[in-house]
Motif scaffolding. Structure first.
Motif, mmCIF file in Angstrom:
data_model
loop_
_atom_site.group_PDB
_atom_site.id
_atom_site.type_symbol
_atom_site.label_atom_id
_atom_site.label_comp_id
_atom_site.label_asym_id
_atom_site.label_seq_id
_atom_site.Cartn_x
_atom_site.Cartn_y
_atom_site.Cartn_z
ATOM 1 N N GLU A 85 -1.220 12.259 -5.298
ATOM 2 C CA GLU A 85 -0.161 11.265 -5.143
ATOM 3 C C GLU A 85 0.781 11.676 -4.015
ATOM 4 O O GLU A 85 1.035 12.869 -3.823
ATOM 5 C CB GLU A 85 0.639 11.114 -6.440
ATOM 6 C CG GLU A 85 -0.199 10.649 -7.619
ATOM 7 C CD GLU A 85 0.569 10.603 -8.926
ATOM 8 O OE1 GLU A 85 0.150 9.867 -9.840
ATOM 9 O OE2 GLU A 85 1.593 11.311 -9.041
ATOM 10 N N SER A 96 -2.059 6.681 -3.367
ATOM 11 C CA SER A 96 -2.389 7.566 -4.488
ATOM 12 C C SER A 96 -3.864 7.369 -4.808
ATOM 13 O O SER A 96 -4.355 6.235 -4.819
ATOM 14 C CB SER A 96 -1.549 7.243 -5.724
ATOM 15 O OG SER A 96 -0.181 7.542 -5.510
ATOM 16 N N GLN A 97 -4.570 8.465 -5.082
ATOM 17 C CA GLN A 97 -5.997 8.385 -5.410
ATOM 18 C C GLN A 97 -6.268 9.138 -6.706
ATOM 19 O O GLN A 97 -5.671 10.195 -6.958
ATOM 20 C CB GLN A 97 -6.850 8.986 -4.286
ATOM 21 C CG GLN A 97 -6.812 8.203 -2.984
ATOM 22 C CD GLN A 97 -7.686 8.836 -1.916
ATOM 23 O OE1 GLN A 97 -7.699 10.042 -1.729
ATOM 24 N NE2 GLN A 97 -8.444 8.004 -1.208
ATOM 25 N N ARG A 107 -9.992 5.064 -8.414
ATOM 26 C CA ARG A 107 -8.915 4.107 -8.134
ATOM 27 C C ARG A 107 -8.081 4.587 -6.944
ATOM 28 O O ARG A 107 -7.832 5.773 -6.801
ATOM 29 C CB ARG A 107 -8.003 3.937 -9.352
ATOM 30 C CG ARG A 107 -7.002 2.798 -9.213
ATOM 31 C CD ARG A 107 -6.289 2.510 -10.534
ATOM 32 N NE ARG A 107 -5.287 3.507 -10.898
ATOM 33 C CZ ARG A 107 -5.460 4.454 -11.805
ATOM 34 N NH1 ARG A 107 -6.617 4.550 -12.459
ATOM 35 N NH2 ARG A 107 -4.505 5.316 -12.082
ATOM 36 N N GLU A 108 -7.686 3.616 -6.108
ATOM 37 C CA GLU A 108 -6.821 3.911 -4.972
ATOM 38 C C GLU A 108 -5.657 2.919 -5.002
ATOM 39 O O GLU A 108 -5.861 1.710 -5.002
ATOM 40 C CB GLU A 108 -7.602 3.791 -3.665
ATOM 41 C CG GLU A 108 -6.802 4.188 -2.441
ATOM 42 C CD GLU A 108 -7.656 4.181 -1.193
ATOM 43 O OE1 GLU A 108 -8.258 5.231 -0.879
ATOM 44 O OE2 GLU A 108 -7.737 3.129 -0.533
ATOM 45 N N GLU A 109 -4.444 3.447 -5.032
ATOM 46 C CA GLU A 109 -3.247 2.619 -5.146
ATOM 47 C C GLU A 109 -2.381 2.773 -3.897
ATOM 48 O O GLU A 109 -2.400 3.821 -3.246
ATOM 49 C CB GLU A 109 -2.412 3.037 -6.365
ATOM 50 C CG GLU A 109 -3.180 3.064 -7.665
ATOM 51 C CD GLU A 109 -2.374 3.660 -8.808
ATOM 52 O OE1 GLU A 109 -2.828 3.582 -9.966
ATOM 53 O OE2 GLU A 109 -1.284 4.226 -8.550
ATOM 54 N N ARG A 110 -1.594 1.740 -3.609
ATOM 55 C CA ARG A 110 -0.630 1.814 -2.508
ATOM 56 C C ARG A 110 0.763 1.486 -3.047
ATOM 57 O O ARG A 110 0.946 0.513 -3.775
ATOM 58 C CB ARG A 110 -1.016 0.856 -1.376
ATOM 59 C CG ARG A 110 -2.269 1.306 -0.626
ATOM 60 C CD ARG A 110 -2.621 0.409 0.535
ATOM 61 N NE ARG A 110 -3.830 0.877 1.197
ATOM 62 C CZ ARG A 110 -3.867 1.737 2.199
ATOM 63 N NH1 ARG A 110 -2.728 2.240 2.670
ATOM 64 N NH2 ARG A 110 -4.998 2.105 2.743
ATOM 65 N N TRP A 111 1.720 2.341 -2.662
ATOM 66 C CA TRP A 111 3.084 2.246 -3.159
ATOM 67 C C TRP A 111 4.083 2.244 -2.006
ATOM 68 O O TRP A 111 3.775 2.696 -0.898
ATOM 69 C CB TRP A 111 3.401 3.425 -4.082
ATOM 70 C CG TRP A 111 2.615 3.447 -5.348
ATOM 71 C CD1 TRP A 111 1.319 3.878 -5.514
ATOM 72 C CD2 TRP A 111 3.047 3.012 -6.635
ATOM 73 N NE1 TRP A 111 0.926 3.745 -6.812
ATOM 74 C CE2 TRP A 111 1.970 3.211 -7.537
ATOM 75 C CE3 TRP A 111 4.240 2.482 -7.120
ATOM 76 C CZ2 TRP A 111 2.070 2.897 -8.889
ATOM 77 C CZ3 TRP A 111 4.332 2.175 -8.470
ATOM 78 C CH2 TRP A 111 3.253 2.374 -9.331
ATOM 79 N N ARG A 147 4.784 -1.180 -6.331
ATOM 80 C CA ARG A 147 3.422 -1.441 -5.873
ATOM 81 C C ARG A 147 3.480 -2.314 -4.622
ATOM 82 O O ARG A 147 4.125 -3.360 -4.629
ATOM 83 C CB ARG A 147 2.628 -2.149 -6.970
ATOM 84 C CG ARG A 147 2.523 -1.361 -8.261
ATOM 85 C CD ARG A 147 1.676 -2.082 -9.287
ATOM 86 N NE ARG A 147 1.626 -1.346 -10.540
ATOM 87 C CZ ARG A 147 0.729 -1.548 -11.501
ATOM 88 N NH1 ARG A 147 -0.213 -2.495 -11.333
ATOM 89 N NH2 ARG A 147 0.746 -0.839 -12.609
ATOM 90 N N TRP A 151 -4.811 -2.476 -3.800
ATOM 91 C CA TRP A 151 -5.309 -1.546 -4.815
ATOM 92 C C TRP A 151 -6.810 -1.760 -4.953
ATOM 93 O O TRP A 151 -7.281 -2.894 -5.057
ATOM 94 C CB TRP A 151 -4.622 -1.796 -6.155
ATOM 95 C CG TRP A 151 -3.200 -1.288 -6.217
ATOM 96 C CD1 TRP A 151 -2.258 -1.347 -5.233
ATOM 97 C CD2 TRP A 151 -2.576 -0.651 -7.331
ATOM 98 N NE1 TRP A 151 -1.073 -0.784 -5.662
ATOM 99 C CE2 TRP A 151 -1.245 -0.360 -6.945
ATOM 100 C CE3 TRP A 151 -2.999 -0.318 -8.617
ATOM 101 C CZ2 TRP A 151 -0.339 0.270 -7.806
ATOM 102 C CZ3 TRP A 151 -2.100 0.314 -9.471
ATOM 103 C CH2 TRP A 151 -0.792 0.611 -9.066
ATOM 104 N N TYR A 153 -10.448 -0.571 -7.047
ATOM 105 C CA TYR A 153 -11.033 0.027 -8.242
ATOM 106 C C TYR A 153 -12.519 0.265 -7.987
ATOM 107 O O TYR A 153 -13.228 -0.645 -7.561
ATOM 108 C CB TYR A 153 -10.840 -0.891 -9.442
ATOM 109 C CG TYR A 153 -9.390 -1.158 -9.776
ATOM 110 C CD1 TYR A 153 -8.732 -0.450 -10.781
ATOM 111 C CD2 TYR A 153 -8.662 -2.126 -9.079
ATOM 112 C CE1 TYR A 153 -7.402 -0.697 -11.082
ATOM 113 C CE2 TYR A 153 -7.320 -2.375 -9.373
ATOM 114 C CZ TYR A 153 -6.703 -1.656 -10.377
ATOM 115 O OH TYR A 153 -5.378 -1.906 -10.656
ATOM 116 N N TYR A 167 -0.704 -6.352 -3.778
ATOM 117 C CA TYR A 167 0.678 -6.420 -4.254
ATOM 118 C C TYR A 167 1.621 -6.527 -3.062
ATOM 119 O O TYR A 167 1.417 -5.878 -2.020
ATOM 120 C CB TYR A 167 1.041 -5.169 -5.050
ATOM 121 C CG TYR A 167 0.388 -5.098 -6.415
ATOM 122 C CD1 TYR A 167 1.020 -5.622 -7.537
ATOM 123 C CD2 TYR A 167 -0.859 -4.498 -6.576
ATOM 124 C CE1 TYR A 167 0.418 -5.554 -8.790
ATOM 125 C CE2 TYR A 167 -1.460 -4.427 -7.823
ATOM 126 C CZ TYR A 167 -0.814 -4.953 -8.930
ATOM 127 O OH TYR A 167 -1.407 -4.879 -10.169
#
Length: 220
Positions: A85, A96-97, A107-111, A147, A151, A153, A167
């Motif tokens: 993160e 974040s992975q 999962r790969e997220e963007r913040w 978010r 993102w 998955y 998002y």
């Protein structure tokens, strides 16, 4: 020689005296420092026990003035890397992975981090209806990262993307047949190799086990 020894001893004592508490790592490094203002500083390793059926884990990274900064890594209690993160101002930011215990990306997220010192923050945001066009928005700071971005998955078995979400400042955008979303859908047919972060971890820790740190707290 005696003078040199006294000087080194003084430097060592002085370096520890700035901390209210700390721990000593397996390699002798100083961890989990709390200064005299009760602020967390420097490198930290934090252990979380299993709770209400959720597995325990450990996280490690840097604190600056009681806020998480830059890269934080998450490990299961067997020592496997299961997450990376990014933080800014104590809030999640950028990518974040998260991985299976064998290193497959799931999962790969963007913040987007907001400056906690401001009640409102001004951001440049891409217009989802007009790609490559940006607009300035004012966002109320709720004290946490939001978010923002795409993102993804992944299927841990095939390495393929099975779902994407977009998002915008915490709001989930409805699916659209835009060029950008079409690219994301087409990408889902491609398997994803293990991220460099995981490969580096596996190479560095091959055959090793995580070692607990010993407490070096001092009382004032």
């Amino acid at each position: 020689m005696r003078l040199l020894f006294i000087l080194l001893l003084f430097i060592s004592i002085n370096s520890y005296s700035q901390w209210k508490s700390y721990t000593i790592g397996a390699k002798g490094d100083t961890l989990n420092c709390i200064d005299k203002k009760d602020f967390k500083q420097g490198k930290w390793v934090i252990h979380h026990d299993e709770l209400r059926g959720e597995p325990g884990f450990e996280e490690e990274g840097e604190y600056k003035d009681n806020r998480k900064e830059e890269t934080w890594r998450i490990y299961n209690l067997e020592g496997d890397l299961i997450g990376v993160e990014m933080y800014k101002w104590g809030n999640r930011d950028s990518i974040s992975q998260y991985f299976t215990k064998t290193g497959e990306l799931i999962r790969e997220e963007r913040w987007k981090a907001l400056n906690p010192d401001k009640l409102y923050d001004t951001l440049e945001v891409e217009d989802v209806d007009h790609l490559d066009h940006y607009k300035t928005v004012i966002v109320k700071n709720e004290g946490a990262g939001i978010r923002h971005g795409e993102w993804k998955y992944y299927d841990a078995t095939t390495g393929m993307i099975y779902k994407t979400e977009i998002y915008t400042l915490g709001k989930l955008e409805p699916p659209k047949a835009s060029a950008k979303n079409s690219v994301a859908i087409n990408d889902s047919t491609k398997a994803v190799a293990k991220p460099k972060e995981v490969k580096d971890f596996e190479k560095k820790n091959a055959g090793k086990k995580k070692v607990k740190v010993r407490d070096g707290s001092v009382d004032y």
